[in-house]
Design a protein around this motif. Structure first.
Motif, PDB file in Angstrom:
ATOM      1  N   PHE A 116       0.834  -1.197   0.000  1.00 31.32           N
ATOM      2  CA  PHE A 116       0.000   0.000   0.000  1.00 31.32           C
ATOM      3  C   PHE A 116       0.874   1.256   0.000  1.00 31.32           C
ATOM      4  CE2 PHE A 116      -4.141  -1.807   2.070  1.00 31.32           C
ATOM      5  CZ  PHE A 116      -4.412  -2.475   0.884  1.00 31.32           C
ATOM      6  N   LYS A 117       1.933   1.233   0.810  1.00 32.90           N
ATOM      7  CA  LYS A 117       2.864   2.369   0.835  1.00 32.90           C
ATOM      8  C   LYS A 117       3.455   2.603  -0.554  1.00 32.90           C
ATOM      9  CE  LYS A 117       4.583   1.930   5.619  1.00 32.90           C
ATOM     10  NZ  LYS A 117       5.796   1.620   6.422  1.00 32.90           N
ATOM     11  N   LEU A 118       3.858   1.502  -1.197  1.00 32.30           N
ATOM     12  CA  LEU A 118       4.462   1.612  -2.521  1.00 32.30           C
ATOM     13  C   LEU A 118       3.468   2.158  -3.542  1.00 32.30           C
ATOM     14  CD1 LEU A 118       6.886   1.132  -4.367  1.00 32.30           C
ATOM     15  CD2 LEU A 118       6.035  -1.202  -4.730  1.00 32.30           C
ATOM     16  N   ALA A 119       2.237   1.643  -3.514  1.00 27.18           N
ATOM     17  CA  ALA A 119       1.216   2.108  -4.445  1.00 27.18           C
ATOM     18  C   ALA A 119       1.001   3.604  -4.291  1.00 27.18           C
ATOM     19  CB  ALA A 119      -0.087   1.349  -4.230  1.00 27.18           C
ATOM     20  N   GLN A 120       0.951   4.065  -3.049  1.00 25.77           N
ATOM     21  CA  GLN A 120       0.756   5.495  -2.812  1.00 25.77           C
ATOM     22  C   GLN A 120       1.983   6.281  -3.278  1.00 25.77           C
ATOM     23  OE1 GLN A 120      -0.925   6.361   1.008  1.00 25.77           O
ATOM     24  NE2 GLN A 120      -0.404   8.522   0.929  1.00 25.77           N
ATOM     25  N   GLN A 121       3.164   5.765  -2.995  1.00 26.44           N
ATOM     26  CA  GLN A 121       4.402   6.443  -3.396  1.00 26.44           C
ATOM     27  C   GLN A 121       4.501   6.576  -4.913  1.00 26.44           C
ATOM     28  OE1 GLN A 121       7.986   4.527  -1.905  1.00 26.44           O
ATOM     29  NE2 GLN A 121       9.140   5.238  -3.675  1.00 26.44           N
ATOM     30  N   LEU A 122       4.127   5.513  -5.632  1.00 23.54           N
ATOM     31  CA  LEU A 122       4.230   5.511  -7.088  1.00 23.54           C
ATOM     32  C   LEU A 122       2.993   6.089  -7.766  1.00 23.54           C
ATOM     33  CD1 LEU A 122       5.792   1.959  -7.669  1.00 23.54           C
ATOM     34  CD2 LEU A 122       6.975   4.162  -7.536  1.00 23.54           C
ATOM     35  N   ASP A 123       1.981   6.422  -6.981  1.00 25.31           N
ATOM     36  CA  ASP A 123       0.698   6.899  -7.506  1.00 25.31           C
ATOM     37  C   ASP A 123       0.108   5.879  -8.479  1.00 25.31           C
ATOM     38  OD1 ASP A 123      -1.471   8.610  -7.775  1.00 25.31           O
ATOM     39  OD2 ASP A 123      -0.580   9.680  -9.475  1.00 25.31           O
ATOM     40  N   MET A 124       0.125   4.619  -8.049  1.00 21.87           N
ATOM     41  CA  MET A 124      -0.440   3.523  -8.848  1.00 21.87           C
ATOM     42  C   MET A 124      -1.617   2.910  -8.103  1.00 21.87           C
ATOM     43  SD  MET A 124       2.962   1.586 -10.330  1.00 21.87           S
ATOM     44  CE  MET A 124       1.982   0.390 -11.286  1.00 21.87           C
ATOM     45  N   PRO A 125      -2.571   2.334  -8.829  1.00 18.25           N
ATOM     46  CA  PRO A 125      -3.678   1.642  -8.159  1.00 18.25           C
ATOM     47  C   PRO A 125      -3.191   0.377  -7.457  1.00 18.25           C
ATOM     48  CG  PRO A 125      -4.123   1.977 -10.509  1.00 18.25           C
ATOM     49  CD  PRO A 125      -2.691   2.284 -10.291  1.00 18.25           C
ATOM     50  N   ILE A 146      -5.091   5.554  -1.020  1.00 22.27           N
ATOM     51  CA  ILE A 146      -4.756   4.871  -2.271  1.00 22.27           C
ATOM     52  C   ILE A 146      -6.003   4.709  -3.131  1.00 22.27           C
ATOM     53  CG2 ILE A 146      -2.793   3.606  -1.314  1.00 22.27           C
ATOM     54  CD1 ILE A 146      -4.583   1.155  -1.114  1.00 22.27           C
ATOM     55  N   LYS A 147      -5.761   4.532  -4.410  1.00 26.63           N
ATOM     56  CA  LYS A 147      -6.822   4.209  -5.352  1.00 26.63           C
ATOM     57  C   LYS A 147      -6.667   2.738  -5.712  1.00 26.63           C
ATOM     58  CE  LYS A 147      -3.769   6.056  -8.907  1.00 26.63           C
ATOM     59  NZ  LYS A 147      -3.525   7.128  -9.876  1.00 26.63           N
ATOM     60  N   GLY A 148      -7.729   2.128  -6.202  1.00 25.73           N
ATOM     61  CA  GLY A 148      -7.610   0.722  -6.567  1.00 25.73           C
ATOM     62  C   GLY A 148      -8.949   0.042  -6.670  1.00 25.73           C
ATOM     63  N   VAL A 149      -8.871  -1.281  -6.652  1.00 22.99           N
ATOM     64  CA  VAL A 149     -10.072  -2.110  -6.758  1.00 22.99           C
ATOM     65  C   VAL A 149     -10.072  -3.156  -5.663  1.00 22.99           C
ATOM     66  CG1 VAL A 149      -8.932  -3.637  -8.440  1.00 22.99           C
ATOM     67  CG2 VAL A 149     -11.434  -3.637  -8.255  1.00 22.99           C
TER      68      VAL A 149
END
Length: 263
Positions: A116-125, A146-149
């Motif tokens: 989750f930290k990585l997704a937020q850092q990279l601005d990825m879902p 975070i964004k995602g599914v």
């Protein structure tokens, strides 16, 4: 017929070893314009990326809660490296599974939290798995933005409300075609806004029970996504094309924002 996008395919599964290219060809012949190939650990994330490159699809990179116990110390560095590829459009499959507990719960939570930290850092879902762990997932998500599914949603109305309020897309699989296990989900489908819905097969798993005739292999594949769309349309009292169109637009908005949109 309106084209569809399968938002979750385990194309690296050994069940596809003998006819993987044919499975992709059948999907395209059945109006599937794109597929998200799921990485469940580092090797399958690498394999999904290779397949995405071969077949002009997209993939994820991450570690499933079942595999969290085997995550190497540098798993975030390895996922970060994979995520540099344009074909990798999400971090995951990551999350919590307190139903099977194949990994200790504290390790699941740590590995999920780092992704989750990585997704937020990279601005990825994030491509999120949650089973029988809603309260713990709620706590984890509340520490991030975070964004995602929420992949293969099978929770209750309270969980659905939280994930929608948080801002996640909701992934619906062939579980909705099961009148036995899926009754609760079927009742919740009308509460999912069209602009928050993703459709997925989770192939080779979750073969829709509404298929007729059923394949002798009992193996699910992306070509059967139409059964999921048909069931959702019926439960929402709308038409097939409406569900296919909205879910494709949602997929493109979430995963393809930095690429040429595929409809």
């Amino acid at each position: 017929m309106q084209t569809m996008i399968d938002a979750g395919v385990n194309l690296t599964s050994s069940q596809f070893d003998k006819d993987r290219a044919d499975v992709v060809a059948r999907a395209k012949a059945n109006h599937i314009s794109n597929m998200l190939l799921i990485g469940c650990d580092l090797p399958s994330s690498e394999q999904s990326l290779a397949l995405a490159n071969t077949h002009q699809l997209v993939s994820t990179a991450g570690i499933h809660p079942h595999d969290a116990k085997d995550a190497p110390d540098d798993f975030i560095a390895q996922i970060t490296h994979l995520a540099k590829s344009p074909q990798v459009v999400a971090i995951g499959e990551c999350g919590l599974d307190f139903n099977r507990d194949f990994s200790p719960r504290d390790i699941q939570a740590h590995v999920c939290n780092e992704q989750f930290k990585l997704a937020q850092q990279l601005d990825m879902p994030a491509y999120i798995h949650e089973r029988d762990a809603h309260e713990h997932m709620k706590t984890l998500l509340s520490d991030h933005q975070i964004k995602g599914v929420l992949h293969c949603f099978t929770g209750d109305k309270q969980a659905l409300k939280f994930y929608l309020d948080y801002g996640l897309m909701i992934g619906i699989t062939g579980w909705v075609c099961d009148e036995r296990r899926g009754q609760q989900l079927r009742e919740l489908i009308p509460y999912i806004p069209n602009d928050r819905l993703l459709i997925e097969t989770d192939a080779p798993y979750l073969l829709p029970r509404t298929l007729s005739p059923k394949p002798k292999s009992r193996r699910n594949e992306p070509a059967y996504l139409l059964a999921v769309v048909t069931q959702i349309a019926e439960l929402k009292s709308t038409d097939f094309d409406t569900i296919a169109m909205h879910s494709s637009a949602n997929f493109n908005a979430l995963f393809m924002a930095n690429q040429s949109s595929i409809s």
